[in-house]
Design a protein around this motif. Structure first.
Motif, PDB file in Angstrom:
ATOM      1  N   VAL A  23      32.368  34.087  39.232  1.00 12.32           N
ATOM      2  CA  VAL A  23      33.486  33.347  38.651  1.00 12.32           C
ATOM      3  C   VAL A  23      33.042  31.951  38.211  1.00 12.32           C
ATOM      4  O   VAL A  23      33.388  31.491  37.106  1.00 12.32           O
ATOM      5  CB  VAL A  23      34.649  33.242  39.664  1.00 12.32           C
ATOM      6  N   LEU A  24      32.265  31.276  39.048  1.00 11.97           N
ATOM      7  CA  LEU A  24      31.792  29.928  38.709  1.00 11.97           C
ATOM      8  C   LEU A  24      30.891  29.941  37.481  1.00 11.97           C
ATOM      9  O   LEU A  24      31.032  29.108  36.573  1.00 11.97           O
ATOM     10  CB  LEU A  24      31.048  29.322  39.899  1.00 11.97           C
ATOM     11  N   VAL A  25      29.949  30.878  37.449  1.00  9.99           N
ATOM     12  CA  VAL A  25      29.034  30.968  36.313  1.00  9.99           C
ATOM     13  C   VAL A  25      29.794  31.353  35.043  1.00  9.99           C
ATOM     14  O   VAL A  25      29.559  30.779  33.965  1.00  9.99           O
ATOM     15  CB  VAL A  25      27.912  31.980  36.606  1.00  9.99           C
ATOM     16  N   SER A  26      30.715  32.290  35.156  1.00 14.47           N
ATOM     17  CA  SER A  26      31.498  32.718  33.995  1.00 14.47           C
ATOM     18  C   SER A  26      32.363  31.580  33.465  1.00 14.47           C
ATOM     19  O   SER A  26      32.501  31.403  32.243  1.00 14.47           O
ATOM     20  CB  SER A  26      32.390  33.911  34.366  1.00 14.47           C
ATOM     21  N   GLY A  27      32.946  30.801  34.381  1.00 11.95           N
ATOM     22  CA  GLY A  27      33.743  29.657  33.954  1.00 11.95           C
ATOM     23  C   GLY A  27      32.925  28.632  33.203  1.00 11.95           C
ATOM     24  O   GLY A  27      33.377  28.083  32.187  1.00 11.95           O
ATOM     25  N   TYR A  28      31.714  28.369  33.688  1.00 12.40           N
ATOM     26  CA  TYR A  28      30.833  27.413  33.003  1.00 12.40           C
ATOM     27  C   TYR A  28      30.469  27.910  31.613  1.00 12.40           C
ATOM     28  O   TYR A  28      30.530  27.152  30.627  1.00 12.40           O
ATOM     29  CB  TYR A  28      29.574  27.185  33.827  1.00 12.40           C
ATOM     30  N   ILE A  29      30.100  29.196  31.502  1.00 13.68           N
ATOM     31  CA  ILE A  29      29.721  29.756  30.203  1.00 13.68           C
ATOM     32  C   ILE A  29      30.904  29.709  29.239  1.00 13.68           C
ATOM     33  O   ILE A  29      30.761  29.372  28.049  1.00 13.68           O
ATOM     34  CB  ILE A  29      29.210  31.198  30.378  1.00 13.68           C
ATOM     35  N   PHE A  51      51.218  22.157  32.548  1.00  9.90           N
ATOM     36  CA  PHE A  51      50.116  23.074  32.862  1.00  9.90           C
ATOM     37  C   PHE A  51      49.771  22.993  34.342  1.00  9.90           C
ATOM     38  O   PHE A  51      48.636  22.680  34.720  1.00  9.90           O
ATOM     39  CB  PHE A  51      48.889  22.743  32.010  1.00  9.90           C
ATOM     40  N   GLY A  52      50.727  23.307  35.194  1.00  6.74           N
ATOM     41  CA  GLY A  52      50.529  23.145  36.630  1.00  6.74           C
ATOM     42  C   GLY A  52      49.466  24.039  37.219  1.00  6.74           C
ATOM     43  O   GLY A  52      48.952  23.767  38.307  1.00  6.74           O
ATOM     44  N   TRP A  53      49.105  25.109  36.507  1.00  5.63           N
ATOM     45  CA  TRP A  53      48.088  26.021  37.048  1.00  5.63           C
ATOM     46  C   TRP A  53      46.710  25.378  37.147  1.00  5.63           C
ATOM     47  O   TRP A  53      45.844  25.891  37.841  1.00  5.63           O
ATOM     48  CB  TRP A  53      48.023  27.278  36.174  1.00  5.63           C
ATOM     49  N   ASN A  54      46.503  24.239  36.449  1.00  2.00           N
ATOM     50  CA  ASN A  54      45.174  23.629  36.538  1.00  2.00           C
ATOM     51  C   ASN A  54      44.893  23.051  37.922  1.00  2.00           C
ATOM     52  O   ASN A  54      43.744  22.730  38.239  1.00  2.00           O
ATOM     53  CB  ASN A  54      44.944  22.574  35.448  1.00  2.00           C
ATOM     54  N   LEU A  55      45.923  22.919  38.756  1.00  3.41           N
ATOM     55  CA  LEU A  55      45.684  22.538  40.147  1.00  3.41           C
ATOM     56  C   LEU A  55      44.917  23.629  40.890  1.00  3.41           C
ATOM     57  O   LEU A  55      44.239  23.353  41.890  1.00  3.41           O
ATOM     58  CB  LEU A  55      47.007  22.268  40.862  1.00  3.41           C
ATOM     59  N   LEU A  56      45.016  24.863  40.410  1.00  6.97           N
ATOM     60  CA  LEU A  56      44.298  25.990  41.010  1.00  6.97           C
ATOM     61  C   LEU A  56      43.002  26.296  40.282  1.00  6.97           C
ATOM     62  O   LEU A  56      41.982  26.590  40.907  1.00  6.97           O
ATOM     63  CB  LEU A  56      45.190  27.236  41.023  1.00  6.97           C
ATOM     64  N   THR A  57      43.018  26.228  38.958  1.00  6.15           N
ATOM     65  CA  THR A  57      41.843  26.645  38.181  1.00  6.15           C
ATOM     66  C   THR A  57      40.745  25.591  38.126  1.00  6.15           C
ATOM     67  O   THR A  57      39.572  25.933  37.957  1.00  6.15           O
ATOM     68  CB  THR A  57      42.259  27.001  36.746  1.00  6.15           C
ATOM     69  N   ALA A  58      41.097  24.311  38.268  1.00  8.64           N
ATOM     70  CA  ALA A  58      40.106  23.245  38.089  1.00  8.64           C
ATOM     71  C   ALA A  58      38.934  23.382  39.055  1.00  8.64           C
ATOM     72  O   ALA A  58      37.791  23.067  38.699  1.00  8.64           O
ATOM     73  CB  ALA A  58      40.775  21.879  38.269  1.00  8.64           C
ATOM     74  N   GLY A  59      39.199  23.850  40.258  1.00  6.60           N
ATOM     75  CA  GLY A  59      38.133  23.944  41.249  1.00  6.60           C
ATOM     76  C   GLY A  59      37.063  24.956  40.912  1.00  6.60           C
ATOM     77  O   GLY A  59      35.950  24.892  41.459  1.00  6.60           O
ATOM     78  N   TYR A  60      37.349  25.890  40.005  1.00  6.38           N
ATOM     79  CA  TYR A  60      36.396  26.946  39.673  1.00  6.38           C
ATOM     80  C   TYR A  60      35.731  26.723  38.318  1.00  6.38           C
ATOM     81  O   TYR A  60      35.046  27.614  37.819  1.00  6.38           O
ATOM     82  CB  TYR A  60      37.110  28.302  39.679  1.00  6.38           C
ATOM     83  N   ILE A  61      35.930  25.549  37.726  1.00  8.82           N
ATOM     84  CA  ILE A  61      35.368  25.250  36.415  1.00  8.82           C
ATOM     85  C   ILE A  61      34.323  24.139  36.553  1.00  8.82           C
ATOM     86  O   ILE A  61      34.653  23.006  36.900  1.00  8.82           O
ATOM     87  CB  ILE A  61      36.467  24.809  35.420  1.00  8.82           C
TER      88      ILE A  61
END
Length: 311
Positions: A23-29, A51-61
């Motif tokens: 997930v981390l590598v895919s997010g970076y790509i 865009f409240g979901w970025n509180l969850l997604t930011a940690g994996y990008i």
């Protein structure tokens, strides 16, 4: 040519950690190919609502090469130690909680800094990365094997979170980039400690938290500072669990004057650390034995599995 023992260092990673690494590598790509998606998945305080979901997604990008490399490697190796002890469900729960609380704290901090300084860069700088969760996982290492000496570094595991924060603070004094993830590291460390100290429930006992003195907040600081830190930390302890202390006293539990946490057992906390150290020793012994016999699966896998199940 590398020896089998050296090769074993890079084996035994859990399936959950491998999946998160993908997930981390895919997010970076994805961010490198489609930079515009950073607006929707990174934590940009001015756009968190709606865009409240970025509180969850930011940690994996991850936005940088060194960021995705350090996060992936750290996740695989720390997860290899903690997940067998905590269990996959608790390990994932810890990551989810620490990631969300870290993002929430960073959001509140940046909004507050904007209103204090009126500088718009606090509102529009994209903040993201797995470093907050990694710093929280280091607190887990500190809890499980505090006195284990890490051979390459020659330092005890209990100092890893403190040294990481100290290094990040020192680097941030000379460059601008660490200043963007320094709050993530600080809040990741603190929320990870809060969860483990007060709220993590032990399935084998039903108790919550780790009440031991060896895991108190002041242990993140040098000994000469602890007399100053302890009174301040006790204030937050009463704020967090004073009501629970009173209810436990009514049920015949611990009293508010004790240093234990609500619903916790200091003896169980000590036993848990002993089991963690024993599981680590058995894992290392099994890997050395596998390396000596040429690698591959053998009966030495059995002690490792038993150690995980016993924990």
């Amino acid at each position: 040519m590398s020896s089998p023992a050296g090769a074993n260092l890079f084996t035994g990673f859990t399936r959950l950690c491998k999946g998160l690494a993908v997930v981390l590598v895919s997010g970076y790509i994805a961010v490198q190919i489609f930079p515009s998606i950073l607006t929707y998945v990174a934590l940009i305080p001015a756009r968190t609502i709606p865009f409240g979901w970025n509180l969850l997604t930011a940690g994996y990008i991850e936005q940088t090469v060194h960021g995705v490399l350090s996060s992936t490697i750290g996740l695989l190796f720390i997860g290899k130690l903690l997940e067998p002890i905590w269990g996959s469900r608790e390990f994932m729960k810890f990551i989810f909680i620490v990631n969300f609380l870290t993002s929430l704290c960073v959001f509140i901090t940046t909004i507050s800094l904007y209103y204090v300084t009126m500088q718009e860069n606090y509102l529009y700088t994209p903040l993201s990365g797995f470093s907050g969760v990694l710093s929280g996982l280091l607190v887990g290492v500190k809890q499980i094997i505090p006195d284990q000496e890490l051979s390459p570094l020659k330092i005890k595991a209990k100092w890893l979170p403190s040294l990481m924060l100290l290094l990040a603070i020192l680097v941030s004094l000379f460059t601008l980039e660490p200043a963007t993830y320094l709050p993530i590291l600080i809040f990741g460390t603190y929320t990870g400690w809060i969860y483990l100290r007060y709220f993590q429930r032990k399935q084998e006992t039903g108790f919550k938290g780790d009440p031991s003195d060896e895991f108190s907040f002041s242990t993140f600081f040098p000994e000469f500072l602890r007399p100053v830190i302890d009174p301040i930390a006790s204030i937050f302890h009463r704020m967090l669990c004073g009501r629970s202390d009173a209810s436990n006293e009514a049920r015949g539990g611990y009293t508010p004057g004790n240093t234990t946490l609500p619903g916790s057992d200091p003896i169980e906390a000590t036993r848990r650390r002993e089991r963690g150290a024993r599981a680590l020793e058995e894992r290392l012994a099994a890997e050395r034995l596998i390396g000596g016999t040429g690698g591959g699966k053998s009966k030495t896998d059995e002690p490792e599995r038993d150690a995980s199940e016993n924990v």
